[in-house]
Design a protein around this motif. Structure first.
Motif, PDB file in Angstrom:
ATOM      1  N   LEU A   1      43.590   7.859 -39.728  1.00 48.26           N
ATOM      2  CA  LEU A   1      43.217   6.546 -40.235  1.00 48.26           C
ATOM      3  C   LEU A   1      43.760   6.392 -41.645  1.00 48.26           C
ATOM      4  CD1 LEU A   1      41.561   3.871 -40.182  1.00 48.26           C
ATOM      5  CD2 LEU A   1      39.650   5.195 -41.095  1.00 48.26           C
ATOM      6  N   CYS A   2      44.493   5.302 -41.902  1.00 45.06           N
ATOM      7  CA  CYS A   2      45.093   5.054 -43.211  1.00 45.06           C
ATOM      8  C   CYS A   2      44.706   3.670 -43.710  1.00 45.06           C
ATOM      9  CB  CYS A   2      46.616   5.129 -43.137  1.00 45.06           C
ATOM     10  SG  CYS A   2      47.251   6.723 -42.601  1.00 45.06           S
ATOM     11  N   ARG A   3      44.607   3.552 -45.037  1.00 49.23           N
ATOM     12  CA  ARG A   3      44.453   2.249 -45.673  1.00 49.23           C
ATOM     13  C   ARG A   3      45.829   1.790 -46.155  1.00 49.23           C
ATOM     14  NH1 ARG A   3      39.877   0.068 -48.532  1.00 49.23           N
ATOM     15  NH2 ARG A   3      38.946   2.149 -48.580  1.00 49.23           N
ATOM     16  N   THR A   4      46.165   0.525 -45.898  1.00 50.29           N
ATOM     17  CA  THR A   4      47.471   0.002 -46.271  1.00 50.29           C
ATOM     18  C   THR A   4      47.434  -0.580 -47.679  1.00 50.29           C
ATOM     19  OG1 THR A   4      47.171  -2.282 -45.529  1.00 50.29           O
ATOM     20  CG2 THR A   4      47.769  -0.642 -43.847  1.00 50.29           C
TER      21      THR A   4
ATOM     22  N   ASP B   1      45.172  -3.532 -48.186  1.00 51.99           N
ATOM     23  CA  ASP B   1      43.752  -3.245 -47.990  1.00 51.99           C
ATOM     24  C   ASP B   1      43.295  -3.472 -46.555  1.00 51.99           C
ATOM     25  OD1 ASP B   1      41.539  -2.121 -49.240  1.00 51.99           O
ATOM     26  OD2 ASP B   1      40.527  -4.051 -49.397  1.00 51.99           O
ATOM     27  N   SER B   2      44.241  -3.492 -45.628  1.00 51.74           N
ATOM     28  CA  SER B   2      43.879  -3.441 -44.216  1.00 51.74           C
ATOM     29  C   SER B   2      43.974  -1.977 -43.782  1.00 51.74           C
ATOM     30  CB  SER B   2      44.798  -4.340 -43.387  1.00 51.74           C
ATOM     31  OG  SER B   2      46.136  -3.909 -43.517  1.00 51.74           O
ATOM     32  N   PHE B   3      43.807  -1.722 -42.476  1.00 50.59           N
ATOM     33  CA  PHE B   3      43.761  -0.341 -42.006  1.00 50.59           C
ATOM     34  C   PHE B   3      44.619  -0.169 -40.765  1.00 50.59           C
ATOM     35  CE2 PHE B   3      39.843  -1.296 -44.202  1.00 50.59           C
ATOM     36  CZ  PHE B   3      39.704  -0.217 -45.064  1.00 50.59           C
TER      37      PHE B   3
ATOM     38  N   ASN C   1      45.464  -1.801 -35.591  1.00 52.98           N
ATOM     39  CA  ASN C   1      45.480  -2.422 -36.909  1.00 52.98           C
ATOM     40  C   ASN C   1      44.235  -3.283 -37.050  1.00 52.98           C
ATOM     41  OD1 ASN C   1      48.071  -1.369 -37.499  1.00 52.98           O
ATOM     42  ND2 ASN C   1      49.035  -3.077 -36.423  1.00 52.98           N
TER      43      ASN C   1
ATOM     44  N   SER D   1      40.031  -5.597 -43.457  1.00 53.79           N
ATOM     45  CA  SER D   1      39.024  -4.930 -44.284  1.00 53.79           C
ATOM     46  C   SER D   1      37.609  -5.396 -43.984  1.00 53.79           C
ATOM     47  CB  SER D   1      39.329  -5.160 -45.767  1.00 53.79           C
ATOM     48  OG  SER D   1      39.350  -6.545 -46.070  1.00 53.79           O
TER      49      SER D   1
ATOM     50  N   SER E   1      33.848   8.766 -44.987  1.00 60.05           N
ATOM     51  CA  SER E   1      34.254   7.968 -46.131  1.00 60.05           C
ATOM     52  C   SER E   1      33.079   7.782 -47.083  1.00 60.05           C
ATOM     53  CB  SER E   1      34.760   6.592 -45.668  1.00 60.05           C
ATOM     54  OG  SER E   1      34.790   5.661 -46.734  1.00 60.05           O
TER      55      SER E   1
END
Length: 324
Positions: free
Chosen positions: A103-106, A109-111, A128, A131, A281
């Motif tokens: 899981l990554c944050r872009t 600020d989306s994922f 995808n 937030s 998190s």
């Protein structure tokens, strides 16, 4: 690191219904389903264009829901054919990773969520989402469709628990419903009496159980409410209904039946054993804990130590009569 209580992440967020959509393998499929869950309108759109006689979509509640319990905001989920992607270095702000899932944050600020197949060689699906955890786009491989598990992991960890926490709600491993006209939730870890108490309460017409497996609790403009969910336990109870929340009643089995008020520290410990919180998190853990603290400030909390007979039914009825 995932905490032990994360084991209560939902075993299956949306039970999979196998639909016979086509008799020709090369026919493109488009389906849209609207469903309601925890007061949210959920729209599922499928234009994955994957030729498949058995296509996995989402089981829709069969029970009607009162319109007043539905929020204006909607969750939108679209299913599309998988496009292989590699995360750019600028987007590799990794929030969670194991042997199959990243899981990554872009930068916006989306994922983005990537799930590999069991061999770890190919992408099973990617996801995808925004937030606010309200817009989700799945990219699905043929293998994901055939396995039928495309919804399970991402919905468990990265959709519903975040969505409800963002809207001051929680998903809890519990039985619950309207008991003698009062909204009561009975959280319990496996093997401590949740199904047993449910089976004792069910025959009485004054009791309406919405679920014996998972309950959604959320604070709305007019206070806390509880909702049933589609995820069924051994009693196959899944009613899409809601009621104002009047009490949390944690369960334990004992030689004699007794109800006692739980102090805040004990109540929080018991709640964290049964509630779904994204422990990986710090940001979202803090949000979840804030909702838990608000719940325990607003709603009275009890422990029912019970013998599995009619004394438990009477104790619950007496408690309901004492609640405001």
């Amino acid at each position: 690191m995932v905490a032990a209580s994360a084991q209560w992440w939902i075993a299956a967020v949306l039970r999979i219904l196998v639909n016979q959509l086509t008799q020709e393998d090369n026919l493109n499929v488009y389906r849209q389903i609207d469903m309601l869950l925890g007061g949210f309108s959920i729209k599922i759109m499928d234009d994955s264009n994957i030729p498949c006689k058995q296509h996995h979509l989402v089981d829709v509640f069969s029970c009607p829901v009162k319109k007043k319990n539905v929020l204006c905001q909607a969750i939108e989920l679209s299913l599309k054919e998988l496009m292989q992607i590699n995360f750019p270095a600028s987007e590799r702000n990794i929030l969670y990773a194991d042997c199959r899932v990243t899981l990554c944050r872009t930068e916006t600020d989306s994922f983005r969520l990537l799930c590999l197949n069991e061999s770890g060689n190919d992408t099973l699906w990617n996801l995808n989402f925004d937030s606010n955890f309200s817009q989700f786009e799945y990219g699905l491989s043929h293998e994901a469709i055939e396995q039928g598990d495309l919804i399970q992991l991402a919905f468990n960890r990265f959709l519903l628990q975040h969505t409800f926490i963002n809207h001051h709600g929680l998903i809890i491993h519990a039985a619950g419903g309207s008991i003698h006209g009062k909204g009561m939730v009975f959280p319990a870890v496996s093997g401590t009496g949740k199904s047993t108490l449910s089976h004792l309460l069910l025959p009485h017409p004054e009791n309406q159980l919405f679920s014996e497996e998972r309950i959604i609790m959320r604070r709305t403009d007019d206070g806390w409410h509880l909702w049933g969910t589609p995820w069924k336990g051994t009693g196959v109870i899944a009613r899409n209904e809601s009621a104002p929340l009047n009490a949390l009643v944690f369960l334990s089995q004992a030689p004699e039946t007794k109800i006692s008020k739980l102090p805040p520290s004990a109540a929080l410990r018991r709640l964290l054993e049964t509630v779904s919180i994204p422990w990986y998190s710090q940001e979202w853990t803090d949000k979840g804990l804030s909702v838990c603290e608000s719940l325990l400030r607003d709603i009275p909390v009890f422990e029912l130590a019970f013998r599995p007979d009619q004394t438990a039914v009477q104790a619950v009825a007496d408690l309901a009569a004492s609640l405001d």
